[in-house]
Motif scaffolding. Structure first.
Motif, PDB file in Angstrom:
ATOM      1  N   ARG A  41       0.827  -1.217   0.000  1.00 21.64           N
ATOM      2  CA  ARG A  41       0.000   0.000   0.000  1.00 21.64           C
ATOM      3  C   ARG A  41       0.858   1.263   0.000  1.00 21.64           C
ATOM      4  NH1 ARG A  41      -1.346   3.227   4.095  1.00 21.64           N
ATOM      5  NH2 ARG A  41      -0.460   2.817   6.128  1.00 21.64           N
ATOM      6  N   HIS A  42       2.130   1.158   0.320  1.00 20.66           N
ATOM      7  CA  HIS A  42       3.033   2.304   0.331  1.00 20.66           C
ATOM      8  C   HIS A  42       3.674   2.561  -1.039  1.00 20.66           C
ATOM      9  CE1 HIS A  42       2.666   2.496   4.649  1.00 20.66           C
ATOM     10  NE2 HIS A  42       3.077   1.249   4.753  1.00 20.66           N
ATOM     11  N   GLU A  57      14.230   1.466   3.412  1.00 25.54           N
ATOM     12  CA  GLU A  57      15.477   1.148   2.702  1.00 25.54           C
ATOM     13  C   GLU A  57      15.161   1.003   1.223  1.00 25.54           C
ATOM     14  OE1 GLU A  57      18.028  -1.953   4.175  1.00 25.54           O
ATOM     15  OE2 GLU A  57      17.319  -1.622   6.211  1.00 25.54           O
ATOM     16  N   ARG A  58      16.092   1.399   0.382  1.00 27.36           N
ATOM     17  CA  ARG A  58      15.873   1.358  -1.061  1.00 27.36           C
ATOM     18  C   ARG A  58      15.785  -0.083  -1.569  1.00 27.36           C
ATOM     19  NH1 ARG A  58      19.450   3.924  -5.878  1.00 27.36           N
ATOM     20  NH2 ARG A  58      17.804   3.799  -7.427  1.00 27.36           N
ATOM     21  N   VAL A  59      14.772  -0.330  -2.374  1.00 31.00           N
ATOM     22  CA  VAL A  59      14.591  -1.624  -3.035  1.00 31.00           C
ATOM     23  C   VAL A  59      14.581  -1.347  -4.534  1.00 31.00           C
ATOM     24  CG1 VAL A  59      13.022  -3.564  -3.396  1.00 31.00           C
ATOM     25  CG2 VAL A  59      13.247  -2.556  -1.117  1.00 31.00           C
ATOM     26  N   LEU A  60      15.510  -1.949  -5.265  1.00 30.99           N
ATOM     27  CA  LEU A  60      15.616  -1.681  -6.695  1.00 30.99           C
ATOM     28  C   LEU A  60      14.580  -2.432  -7.519  1.00 30.99           C
ATOM     29  CD1 LEU A  60      19.487  -1.633  -7.107  1.00 30.99           C
ATOM     30  CD2 LEU A  60      17.922   0.302  -6.984  1.00 30.99           C
ATOM     31  N   ALA A  61      14.395  -3.718  -7.246  1.00 32.21           N
ATOM     32  CA  ALA A  61      13.463  -4.542  -8.017  1.00 32.21           C
ATOM     33  C   ALA A  61      12.094  -4.523  -7.345  1.00 32.21           C
ATOM     34  CB  ALA A  61      13.985  -5.962  -8.142  1.00 32.21           C
ATOM     35  N   LYS A  62      11.204  -3.687  -7.819  1.00 28.41           N
ATOM     36  CA  LYS A  62       9.892  -3.509  -7.202  1.00 28.41           C
ATOM     37  C   LYS A  62       8.961  -4.696  -7.422  1.00 28.41           C
ATOM     38  CE  LYS A  62      11.009   0.639  -5.970  1.00 28.41           C
ATOM     39  NZ  LYS A  62      11.377   0.942  -4.624  1.00 28.41           N
ATOM     40  N   ASP A  63       9.334  -5.608  -8.306  1.00 30.96           N
ATOM     41  CA  ASP A  63       8.492  -6.772  -8.582  1.00 30.96           C
ATOM     42  C   ASP A  63       9.123  -8.084  -8.097  1.00 30.96           C
ATOM     43  OD1 ASP A  63      10.553  -6.787 -10.384  1.00 30.96           O
ATOM     44  OD2 ASP A  63       9.301  -7.202 -12.134  1.00 30.96           O
ATOM     45  N   GLU A  69      10.397  -4.052   5.988  1.00 30.46           N
ATOM     46  CA  GLU A  69       9.620  -4.107   7.230  1.00 30.46           C
ATOM     47  C   GLU A  69       8.354  -3.257   7.160  1.00 30.46           C
ATOM     48  OE1 GLU A  69      12.191  -3.145  10.475  1.00 30.46           O
ATOM     49  OE2 GLU A  69      13.637  -4.685   9.930  1.00 30.46           O
ATOM     50  N   TRP A  70       8.240  -2.386   6.178  1.00 24.51           N
ATOM     51  CA  TRP A  70       7.080  -1.513   6.035  1.00 24.51           C
ATOM     52  C   TRP A  70       5.972  -2.147   5.207  1.00 24.51           C
ATOM     53  CZ3 TRP A  70       6.840   2.953   8.717  1.00 24.51           C
ATOM     54  CH2 TRP A  70       8.027   3.467   9.216  1.00 24.51           C
TER      55      TRP A  70
END
Length: 99
Positions: A41-42, A57-63, A69-70
């Protein structure tokens, strides 16, 4: 047995229950990871880090599955299929200038 659905798959739109959001869980219909940014949802394309949470924290691969933790499941219908938000925006901009 009644299943309480709390979200949908980011890729195919299948309904997902709480047990479907494990770290290594995949959608039964399309076999895509479910605990991903695009199912959260974020998730907010166009925002910094494509997330509404400023401390994430940055996540490069969104899929791809991740350990964020969020993460909170989102209940929204997938838009634009498998293309990225950037690709969708570019296609819309190019469509403005076609004759």
């Amino acid at each position: 047995m009644d299943t309480d659905y709390i979200g949908t798959c980011w890729h195919c739109g299948s309904r997902l229950a709480a047990v479907d959001y494990g770290r290594e869980t995949r959608c039964l219909d399309c076999d895509k990871d479910t605990r991903v940014c695009r199912n959260c949802r974020h998730y907010a394309p166009g925002r910094a880090n494509e997330c509404l949470e400023p401390m994430v924290e940055r996540v490069l691969a969104k899929d791809r599955a991740n350990f964020c933790e969020w993460f909170e499941p989102a209940d929204r219908v997938p838009q634009g299929g498998t293309s990225s938000p950037g690709e969708d925006l570019r296609a819309a901009a190019e469509a403005l200038f076609r004759r």
